[in-house]
Design an enzyme around this catalytic site. Structure first.
Site, PDB file in Angstrom:
ATOM      1  N   TRP A   1     -14.495  21.262 -24.892  1.00 55.41           N
ATOM      2  CA  TRP A   1     -14.384  20.699 -26.228  1.00 55.41           C
ATOM      3  C   TRP A   1     -15.421  19.576 -26.331  1.00 55.41           C
ATOM      4  O   TRP A   1     -15.691  18.868 -25.362  1.00 55.41           O
ATOM      5  CB  TRP A   1     -12.989  20.117 -26.457  1.00 55.41           C
ATOM      6  CG  TRP A   1     -11.904  21.146 -26.535  1.00 55.41           C
ATOM      7  CD1 TRP A   1     -11.219  21.692 -25.496  1.00 55.41           C
ATOM      8  CD2 TRP A   1     -11.397  21.751 -27.730  1.00 55.41           C
ATOM      9  NE1 TRP A   1     -10.300  22.601 -25.957  1.00 55.41           N
ATOM     10  CE2 TRP A   1     -10.386  22.660 -27.321  1.00 55.41           C
ATOM     11  CE3 TRP A   1     -11.681  21.609 -29.084  1.00 55.41           C
ATOM     12  CZ2 TRP A   1      -9.656  23.419 -28.243  1.00 55.41           C
ATOM     13  CZ3 TRP A   1     -10.952  22.371 -29.999  1.00 55.41           C
ATOM     14  CH2 TRP A   1      -9.965  23.267 -29.576  1.00 55.41           C
TER      15      TRP A   1
ATOM     16  N   CYS B   1      -6.166  22.838 -32.611  1.00 52.66           N
ATOM     17  CA  CYS B   1      -5.384  23.461 -31.538  1.00 52.66           C
ATOM     18  C   CYS B   1      -3.886  23.231 -31.734  1.00 52.66           C
ATOM     19  O   CYS B   1      -3.458  22.086 -31.905  1.00 52.66           O
ATOM     20  CB  CYS B   1      -5.832  22.870 -30.206  1.00 52.66           C
ATOM     21  SG  CYS B   1      -4.775  23.312 -28.807  1.00 52.66           S
TER      22      CYS B   1
ATOM     23  N   TYR C   1      -0.717  34.694 -29.082  1.00 46.55           N
ATOM     24  CA  TYR C   1      -1.892  34.858 -28.227  1.00 46.55           C
ATOM     25  C   TYR C   1      -1.799  36.144 -27.412  1.00 46.55           C
ATOM     26  O   TYR C   1      -2.815  36.800 -27.146  1.00 46.55           O
ATOM     27  CB  TYR C   1      -2.038  33.654 -27.286  1.00 46.55           C
ATOM     28  CG  TYR C   1      -2.518  32.406 -27.977  1.00 46.55           C
ATOM     29  CD1 TYR C   1      -3.871  32.089 -28.013  1.00 46.55           C
ATOM     30  CD2 TYR C   1      -1.626  31.540 -28.604  1.00 46.55           C
ATOM     31  CE1 TYR C   1      -4.334  30.946 -28.647  1.00 46.55           C
ATOM     32  CE2 TYR C   1      -2.069  30.392 -29.249  1.00 46.55           C
ATOM     33  CZ  TYR C   1      -3.423  30.109 -29.271  1.00 46.55           C
ATOM     34  OH  TYR C   1      -3.864  28.979 -29.912  1.00 46.55           O
TER      35      TYR C   1
ATOM     36  N   THR D   1      -8.823  21.692 -21.353  1.00 46.50           N
ATOM     37  CA  THR D   1      -7.881  21.902 -22.436  1.00 46.50           C
ATOM     38  C   THR D   1      -7.497  20.607 -23.140  1.00 46.50           C
ATOM     39  O   THR D   1      -7.626  19.513 -22.593  1.00 46.50           O
ATOM     40  CB  THR D   1      -6.588  22.574 -21.918  1.00 46.50           C
ATOM     41  OG1 THR D   1      -5.946  21.688 -20.987  1.00 46.50           O
ATOM     42  CG2 THR D   1      -6.889  23.901 -21.239  1.00 46.50           C
ATOM     43  N   VAL D   2      -7.031  20.771 -24.372  1.00 50.01           N
ATOM     44  CA  VAL D   2      -6.410  19.689 -25.133  1.00 50.01           C
ATOM     45  C   VAL D   2      -4.975  20.119 -25.442  1.00 50.01           C
ATOM     46  O   VAL D   2      -4.690  21.315 -25.539  1.00 50.01           O
ATOM     47  CB  VAL D   2      -7.179  19.415 -26.449  1.00 50.01           C
ATOM     48  CG1 VAL D   2      -8.504  18.769 -26.171  1.00 50.01           C
ATOM     49  CG2 VAL D   2      -7.358  20.683 -27.287  1.00 50.01           C
TER      50      VAL D   2
END
Length: 329
Positions: A84, A51, A182, A118-119
């Protein structure tokens, strides 16, 4: 639909892509104003190497020498709609937190957490709860709040006298480039895609000109601005050019940006945090609605990242009066 599928999770038909930027804004600070004070060994950074947003935090942690103060957990490159996962670790569990899914740490903080898992995310090891996933602030706080635990010779990535310029550059880089790729890839209409495409390459042309006369984005050493741009550039040819249709040209066809990116890649703390196999697997496998076959391309050739960049002629030095980090832990 298989509950582990990601299909349909990214493209909203007929609409432009809009990133959810409502993050958990709790901060870890010296004064502990939000209830979380800077303490070595208390926190674990969860950051997937695939990511770009997480890659930033891995780079900054390494540049500043915070490895012994903040441990690192690395989820695998793929995930499903829910979370994740720690599929690279023995038994599929993070060895410190003892969890299979990062989602578990979010739900410990908020059982009804309604947003994406999220990360990067920072978890309080003592409670197993997520403290923050506010990725832009995480790296700034590493630079400004954790100074007592920086390594000797650590660079100033967010120097006070350059913060206004760094913030200005970062805003444009985020909207047009970091998030711009994105906006191209997840566009739900031809019009939205073409608008995002034009904005992206207008900004890349701006950087091509800006970096033709200076080695780094702001000042004469690496700063937070370079970290934020690098993680997009390093993914450009392997992923964004084809997968996200950002195909006016490749990074390797923009001479200044390509030299700049190689300069950073060859700087300790940057290229040694990059895993191209994980990067490609993440995008091409997870985004089923864009790449339904799940086939991961073999190319492009990546050996050229180590070729001579000749950026030293512009002056400046990556660490200024400081020193590079030691070999990666």
């Amino acid at each position: 639909m298989n509950e582990h599928s990601t299909k349909g999770a990214y493209v909203d038909s007929g609409k432009e892509f809009k990133r959810d930027t409502n993050y958990i804004e709790t901060r870890i600070t010296r004064d502990g104003a939000d209830g979380f004070s800077v303490e070595p060994g208390r926190y674990r950074l969860i950051a997937a190497r695939a990511c770009p947003w997480a890659n930033r935090s891995i780079i900054v942690r390494r540049l500043l020498g915070l490895e012994n103060a903040i441990s690192l957990g690395t989820p695998g490159p793929t995930h499903d709609k829910r979370s994740w996962t720690f599929d690279l670790d023995p038994g599929g569990k993070d060895p410190v937190l003892g969890i299979e899914r990062l989602q578990e740490a979010y739900f410990k903080r908020d059982p009804g957490y309604p947003r994406g898992i999220t990360v990067p995310a920072i978890v309080d090891v003592n409670t197993g709860e997520v403290v923050t996933n506010n990725f832009p602030q995480i790296t700034l706080d590493f630079s400004t709040e954790w100074t007592e635990y920086h390594r000797e010779g650590a660079p100033e990535l967010y120097p006070e006298d350059l913060r206004e310029e760094i913030d200005t550059v970062n805003r444009r880089v985020f909207t047009e480039i970091n998030n711009g790729v994105y906006r191209c890839g997840f566009a739900g209409s031809q019009e939205a895609y073409e608008d995002a495409y034009d904005r992206l390459f207008t900004a890349l042309d701006w950087l091509e000109e800006r970096l033709s006369s200076q080695r780094y984005l702001v000042g004469d050493t690496i700063t937070e601005a370079d970290v934020r741009l690098f993680t997009t550039l390093v993914r450009f040819d392997p992923v964004y050019h084809g997968h996200f249709k950002c195909n006016r040209n490749k990074l390797t066809e923009m001479p200044v940006l390509w030299s700049y990116a190689r300069d950073l890649f060859q700087t300790p703390g940057f290229g040694d945090t990059v895993d191209f196999d994980q990067i490609k697997k993440h995008y091409y496998v997870v985004h089923e609605d864009i790449n339904p076959t799940g086939i991961v391309p073999k190319g492009p050739s990546l050996e050229n990242w180590h070729s001579d960049h000749q950026r030293e002629r512009l002056g400046g030095s990556p660490f200024g009066r400081g020193t590079p980090p030691s070999a990666a832990l």
